[in-house]
Scaffold this motif. Structure first.
Motif, short mmCIF file in Angstrom:
data_model
loop_
_atom_site.label_atom_id
_atom_site.label_comp_id
_atom_site.label_asym_id
_atom_site.label_seq_id
_atom_site.Cartn_x
_atom_site.Cartn_y
_atom_site.Cartn_z
N TYR A 19 -35.09 -9.99 49.56
CA TYR A 19 -34.65 -9.05 49.76
C TYR A 19 -33.27 -9.93 50.85
N VAL A 20 -32.44 -8.12 50.71
CA VAL A 20 -30.83 -8.40 51.91
C VAL A 20 -30.59 -7.52 52.42
N VAL A 21 -31.55 -7.18 53.68
CA VAL A 21 -31.24 -6.12 54.20
C VAL A 21 -29.69 -5.99 54.84
N VAL A 22 -29.23 -4.47 54.59
CA VAL A 22 -27.38 -4.54 54.67
C VAL A 22 -27.44 -3.30 56.26
N SER A 23 -26.62 -2.78 56.85
CA SER A 23 -25.56 -2.22 57.44
C SER A 23 -25.31 -1.38 56.16
N PRO A 24 -25.44 0.03 57.33
CA PRO A 24 -24.16 0.93 55.46
C PRO A 24 -22.98 0.56 55.88
N ARG A 25 -22.59 0.64 57.03
CA ARG A 25 -20.89 -0.47 57.03
C ARG A 25 -20.32 -1.34 55.87
N VAL A 26 -21.91 -2.41 56.36
CA VAL A 26 -21.73 -3.69 55.09
C VAL A 26 -21.71 -3.30 53.86
N LYS A 27 -22.57 -1.71 53.69
CA LYS A 27 -22.85 -1.94 52.40
C LYS A 27 -21.35 -0.91 51.47
N ARG A 28 -20.83 -0.08 52.59
CA ARG A 28 -19.40 0.43 52.10
C ARG A 28 -18.81 -1.01 51.51
N HIS A 29 -19.06 -1.83 51.88
CA HIS A 29 -18.02 -2.35 51.78
C HIS A 29 -18.25 -3.84 50.56
N LEU A 30 -20.12 -4.03 50.24
CA LEU A 30 -19.63 -5.00 49.26
C LEU A 30 -19.92 -4.01 48.13
N VAL A 31 -20.57 -3.33 48.25
CA VAL A 31 -20.55 -2.07 46.26
C VAL A 31 -18.91 -1.77 46.44
N GLU A 32 -18.19 -2.52 46.71
CA GLU A 32 -16.85 -2.53 46.27
C GLU A 32 -16.73 -3.88 45.31
N HIS A 33 -17.74 -4.99 45.68
CA HIS A 33 -17.75 -6.09 44.95
C HIS A 33 -17.61 -6.40 43.52
N PRO A 34 -17.15 -6.34 42.58
CA PRO A 34 -17.81 -6.25 41.13
C PRO A 34 -19.12 -6.97 40.61
N ALA A 35 -19.79 -7.81 41.62
CA ALA A 35 -20.79 -8.64 41.09
C ALA A 35 -22.45 -7.11 41.35
N ILE A 36 -21.50 -6.41 43.11
CA ILE A 36 -22.65 -5.74 42.74
C ILE A 36 -22.36 -3.74 42.27
N ALA A 37 -21.63 -3.53 42.32
CA ALA A 37 -20.82 -2.64 41.18
C ALA A 37 -21.69 -2.36 39.85
N ASN A 38 -21.50 -3.95 39.11
CA ASN A 38 -22.35 -3.84 38.46
C ASN A 38 -23.74 -4.61 38.01
N ALA A 39 -24.17 -4.24 39.03
CA ALA A 39 -25.77 -4.87 39.20
C ALA A 39 -26.42 -3.85 38.07
N GLY A 40 -27.63 -3.67 37.51
CA GLY A 40 -27.18 -3.47 36.46
C GLY A 40 -28.48 -1.98 36.83
N ALA A 41 -29.08 -2.10 38.48
CA ALA A 41 -30.17 -1.47 39.55
C ALA A 41 -28.93 0.12 40.13
N TYR A 42 -27.35 -0.61 40.50
CA TYR A 42 -27.11 -0.04 40.79
C TYR A 42 -26.42 1.34 40.38
N GLY A 43 -26.28 2.97 40.96
CA GLY A 43 -26.87 3.67 39.76
C GLY A 43 -27.85 4.17 39.19
N GLU A 44 -29.13 3.24 39.21
CA GLU A 44 -30.02 3.83 38.51
C GLU A 44 -30.47 4.79 39.24
N ALA A 45 -31.48 5.55 38.04
CA ALA A 45 -32.00 6.97 38.65
C ALA A 45 -32.96 5.90 39.96
N GLY A 46 -33.25 7.34 40.27
CA GLY A 46 -34.52 6.57 41.57
C GLY A 46 -34.37 5.27 42.56
#
Length: 304
Positions: A177-204
């Motif tokens: 696992y990797v746990v990040v702060s909300p501020r880190v998450k805010r910028h990390l999800v802009e990276h294509p590898a995160i934005a395109n990760a299979g679980a991102y936006g998945e139900a639940g």
């Protein structure tokens, strides 16, 4: 004029079922956990939890020695050795609710009211904050992540990959696992590898704070970040969370015209040490001031 004398009668409950409340509490409680969830911790302990101050036991198996097979020496059997570690139940938090009609509340769903849900959230927050401190206090520090206005997503993504490499170097298994702060998450999800990760936006996907799954990590986020830590990575085998809800009780309130329902949450946490990764002392315990090789952490230096 004659006055009638009325006394308030509250006979209590005749059909209160503690198990209904226990089940409803766990259903609401478990998805709120991040640090204390089964993604970040394990429940591999022995012993019963009855009160604050109890101790449960964690057993880890020592690493066997691999031998060379030759003739005529053959093979020599080894007896597995267990290294016992003790986990103290240090925390006792309670939840007490006042209900005027316990049968009606029970039938409607014990934990469905907004106030009850907020109280369960508060219990979960207490447990998560506690376990986050336990995990981060034993993590191996890594260099701070320096972020500028233009490189935040890439810098944070690279930090996660550096943590992957650090855990790889100690053969930490998959399921990290990797746990990040909300501020880190805010910028990390802009990276294509995160934005395109299979679980991102998945139900639940938001259960237990999960954001995505990436590079062998389940990425989670929480506001309950330990002070000085913006990113923490590890594996659930390296932290044990021992927890027990001590059953719901029901009774008559001495102060209000209502029943009370309460439960006691007893818990403790410990970072587990492993023979082969950690060096045991002469008494077969470990120096717990030495950081764990199975957990790493980093702070982020944000631009002014």
């Amino acid at each position: 004029m004659a006055y009638s004398s009325f006394s308030y009668q509250n006979p209590g409950s005749s059909s209160f079922v503690p198990e209904i409340w226990d089940g409803a509490l766990l259903t609401k409680f478990d998805p709120l956990l991040v640090w204390a969830s089964k993604i970040c911790t394990n429940r591999k302990y022995e012993g019963e939890i009855r009160k604050q101050g109890d101790t449960v036991h964690i057993n880890s198996l020592s690493t066997p020695t691999v031998g060379d097979y030759t003739l005529p020496e053959g093979m020599t059997a080894q007896r597995p050795e267990m290294v016992e570690q003790k986990l103290a139940i240090t925390e006792a938090k309670y939840l007490q609710l006042l209900v005027e009609d316990i049968e009606r509340v029970q039938a409607a769903g014990a934990m469905e009211s907004p106030i009850n849900q907020q109280m369960v959230r508060a219990l979960a927050r207490e447990a998560d904050t506690f376990m986050g401190r336990v995990i981060a206090s034993a993590a191996t520090p890594m260099p701070s992540v320096k972020v500028t206005a233009g490189n935040a997503p890439q810098a944070l993504y690279s930090a996660v990959l550096d943590m992957m490499l650090a855990l790889d170097s100690h053969d930490i298994p998959d399921g990290r696992y990797v746990v990040v702060s909300p501020r880190v998450k805010r910028h990390l999800v802009e990276h294509p590898a995160i934005a395109n990760a299979g679980a991102y936006g998945e139900a639940g996907v938001t259960a237990n704070g999960v954001v995505a799954r990436l590079a062998g990590f389940t990425v989670l986020s929480t506001t309950a970040m330990p002070e000085g830590s913006d990113i923490v990575a590890g594996h659930s085998e390296f932290a044990t969370f021992a927890s027990q809800f001590n059953g719901f009780r029901e009774g008559l309130s001495e102060k209000y015209r209502a029943n009370f329902v309460d439960t006691l949450h007893l818990y403790g946490g410990k970072v587990v040490r492993y023979p082969g990764l950690d060096t045991p002392l002469a008494d077969r315990t470990y120096d717990e001031t030495v950081p764990s090789k199975g957990i790493v952490k980093a702070a982020v230096e944000w631009p002014a």
